[in-house]
Structure formats: C-alpha cells, structure tokens
Scaffold this motif. Structure first.
Motif, PDB file in Angstrom:
ATOM      1  N   ARG A 151       0.841  -1.206   0.000  1.00 25.46           N
ATOM      2  CA  ARG A 151       0.000   0.000   0.000  1.00 25.46           C
ATOM      3  C   ARG A 151       0.869   1.247   0.000  1.00 25.46           C
ATOM      4  N   SER A 180      -0.803  11.321   3.223  1.00 28.02           N
ATOM      5  CA  SER A 180      -1.793  12.201   3.861  1.00 28.02           C
ATOM      6  C   SER A 180      -2.013  13.385   2.930  1.00 28.02           C
ATOM      7  N   GLU A 202      -4.603   8.855   4.214  1.00 27.04           N
ATOM      8  CA  GLU A 202      -4.544   9.002   5.672  1.00 27.04           C
ATOM      9  C   GLU A 202      -4.951  10.440   6.002  1.00 27.04           C
ATOM     10  N   TYR A 259      -2.607   8.826  14.115  1.00 24.31           N
ATOM     11  CA  TYR A 259      -1.886   8.117  13.043  1.00 24.31           C
ATOM     12  C   TYR A 259      -1.595   6.671  13.459  1.00 24.31           C
ATOM     13  N   VAL A 287      -3.262   3.502  11.487  1.00 22.17           N
ATOM     14  CA  VAL A 287      -2.388   2.791  10.549  1.00 22.17           C
ATOM     15  C   VAL A 287      -2.366   1.291  10.856  1.00 22.17           C
ATOM     16  N   ARG A 337       7.787   1.942   3.395  1.00 26.49           N
ATOM     17  CA  ARG A 337       7.661   3.366   3.720  1.00 26.49           C
ATOM     18  C   ARG A 337       9.024   3.905   4.137  1.00 26.49           C
ATOM     19  N   LEU A 339       9.952   6.549   9.555  1.00 26.43           N
ATOM     20  CA  LEU A 339       8.957   5.855  10.386  1.00 26.43           C
ATOM     21  C   LEU A 339       9.517   4.564  11.001  1.00 26.43           C
ATOM     22  N   LYS A 394       6.361  18.686   2.490  1.00 28.63           N
ATOM     23  CA  LYS A 394       5.342  19.169   1.551  1.00 28.63           C
ATOM     24  C   LYS A 394       5.389  20.684   1.405  1.00 28.63           C
TER      25      LYS A 394
END
Ligand code: GLU
Length: 291
Positions: A7, A11, A43, A202, A206, A220, A224, A261
């Motif tokens: 996956r 977000s 998310e 989160y 998750v 990922r 994390l 971002k």
C-alpha cells in the motif's frame, strides 16, 4: 500461495514531492516483482489540513507518474466509527487514559525537572516525552474533568501495555537483506492513541487499516522506522497480524534535509510545470524507468 499486498498511504495535506514519488514507485516495483497487489490509502484523519482538492491533486500526480491502484481508495476519514470501537476496547482494557496537560503544562513540567538538574527524556523523533502525571488522577476526577469539557487526548499507558505484551516484540525488516528488529515502543513514552478532536491518531489508524486491508508488506520511509515499535505493540495488544516492513532511504534535498510538503521546489507539480518528464522523475529518485 497468498498474494502479497502493498500500500501507498499518503496524507493529503499538501502536494506530493519527490520523496513520495520514490515511495510510491518503490511500492509498485516491489508489488510487480512479487506478483502482488497495490492499494492506495488516504490518511486523512486531520480534517483541517487534509482537503478533497489536495486528494484529487495527489491522485492526478500519481496517475501522471504512471501508477494505478485498486479502487475504492480507502479514506480514513470515512471510518472513524471503526477506530472509535477499537479505542473503546483499549479504554475497557484500561490501557489508555485521558491526558489533560496542554503544551504549556508539559513545558512547565520539563522546566521544573531541569531546574532540579534532571534530564527530560525525548522520543526518537526528538520530541519531549509526555509527563505521565495524569495517569494517577482518580476515576472520579477524570470523569469530572471530562464532563466539564476540559480538552484531553487518550494516551497509551506504556508500562501497562508493555506488561500486557509480556514478551519482547520484533518486526521483520526486509531492507538490507532482511533481519528481525527489536521493537522499542518504550522509547516513545505514553503516545497519543486518540487526538483531542477525534477518536484516533496516526498510530492507531495505521495498524487497524493495515490489518483490515490485509497488507502483507509495508514499504515506507526510514523516518517511520522507530515508530514501527509502537505499531508492533498495538498489533500485539489488539491481536492483529503484523505485516513485514521495508523502511526505505529518504530522498534528501541539496542541504541534506528531509523533503517536506511545504518545500514547493520538489513538488511533482512544480517539477512537471518546469518540464520534467515522468521518466525524469523516476531517474531523479534513483530508480530505473519501467514500461
Ligand atoms: N501517512 C503517512 C505519511 O504521509 C505514511 C504512513 C505510513 O506509510 O505508514 O507520511
């Protein structure tokens, strides 16, 4: 043989940047190589920062990159009821408690400790651990504050949760040849399980979604890596099947900082507007363009 399920779970609170592109492309590459499926999950529990416009833009960018995924896309904002039920279970198990301290309160607690010469512990991301002082508030007082509308979040009683787990936990990391990594949830202290204005966080969403969607491979970023310790603990407590993990390298900008971002210059939109092609992006993140 069961089919591996991967996956990509962004977000939608900003535009996708090169780091997301790398993660999404790597998920696709690994899914293809293993004959697996690829799912997309939004998310978007943060209803202030995540918008439908940003989600549409993300999906456009991913299509432009050449990705496709199974539909319907799972949107976490559509499943608050599911998270609420699990939170209620944790409340009944007495593994979470209402935490009332504000940021200012936490700062004051830290200052008091430092004035006494004590060192305040920090989590692997560098944030101060929560002072666990409201663990001991009586049931009655808790109820009084909650009924009085005092804001609170639900935090994990880490010591109790570790006790309940009872055994050291590990996860299987497939990066760098594969190894079992010891989970260290204790390094995070009493983490937030449900944020002030919502029945989840989160970490809770998750692990629930990875299990509900039958994810077998979580691919990922390395940012994390340590948080996976918390996820393993929650999976164990909730009786969820853990996936295997691959925490990949991060794409850094020219001063060695993690991309974010808010840094527009590496957003896929601005690169595309500047004339960058899809294959250009693939090569830029160090992958080989595929048909
Ligand atoms: N939603 C998280 C992010 O945008 C990724 C979570 C995950 O892959 O577990 O960074």
């Amino acid at each position: 043989m069961t089919v591996p399920v991967f996956r990509f779970a962004p977000s939608p609170n900003g535009h996708l940047h090169l780091g997301h592109a790398y993660s999404a492309l790597l998920n696709r590459q690994m899914a293809r190589a293993s004959g697996g499926r690829l799912l997309l999950r939004m998310e978007d529990i943060d209803r202030e920062r995540c918008t439908p416009e940003l989600e549409t833009a993300m999906q456009e960018d991913l299509h432009w990159l050449g990705l496709d995924w199974e539909t319907p896309v799972r949107r976490q904002s559509e499943h608050f009821g599911v998270y609420r039920d699990v939170l209620d279970r944790l409340i009944r198990m007495d593994l979470v408690y209402p935490a009332f301290l504000s940021r200012g309160d936490i700062k004051r607690e830290m200052q008091k400790a430092t004035a006494k010469g004590l060192i305040w512990p920090h989590d692997p991301d560098g944030a101060a651990l929560y002072p666990a002082i409201d663990r001991t508030i009586s049931k009655r007082e808790r109820q009084r504050r909650m009924d009085g509308g005092q804001p609170f979040s639900w935090r994990l009683h880490m010591d109790r949760a570790l006790e309940q787990a009872g055994e050291p936990l590990f996860w299987h990391e497939t990066a760098d040849g594969g190894s079992d990594i010891a989970a260290r949830p204790q390094d995070w202290g009493d983490v937030i399980i449900a944020r002030k204005d919502m029945p989840t966080s989160y970490h809770l969403s998750v692990v629930i979604d990875d299990a509900l969607q039958g994810i077998s491979h979580v691919v990922r970023g390395r940012d994390l890596f340590h948080a996976t310790g918390i996820h393993r603990l929650l999976q164990h407590i909730l009786g969820l099947q853990p996936p295997v993990y691959n925490h990949h390298r991060l794409i850094l900008d020219h001063d060695g900082q993690k991309l974010s971002k808010s840094r527009r210059d590496t957003s896929l939109r601005s690169l595309r507007a500047a004339g960058m092609t899809r294959d250009g992006v693939v090569s830029l993140v160090g992958l080989t363009p595929q048909p």
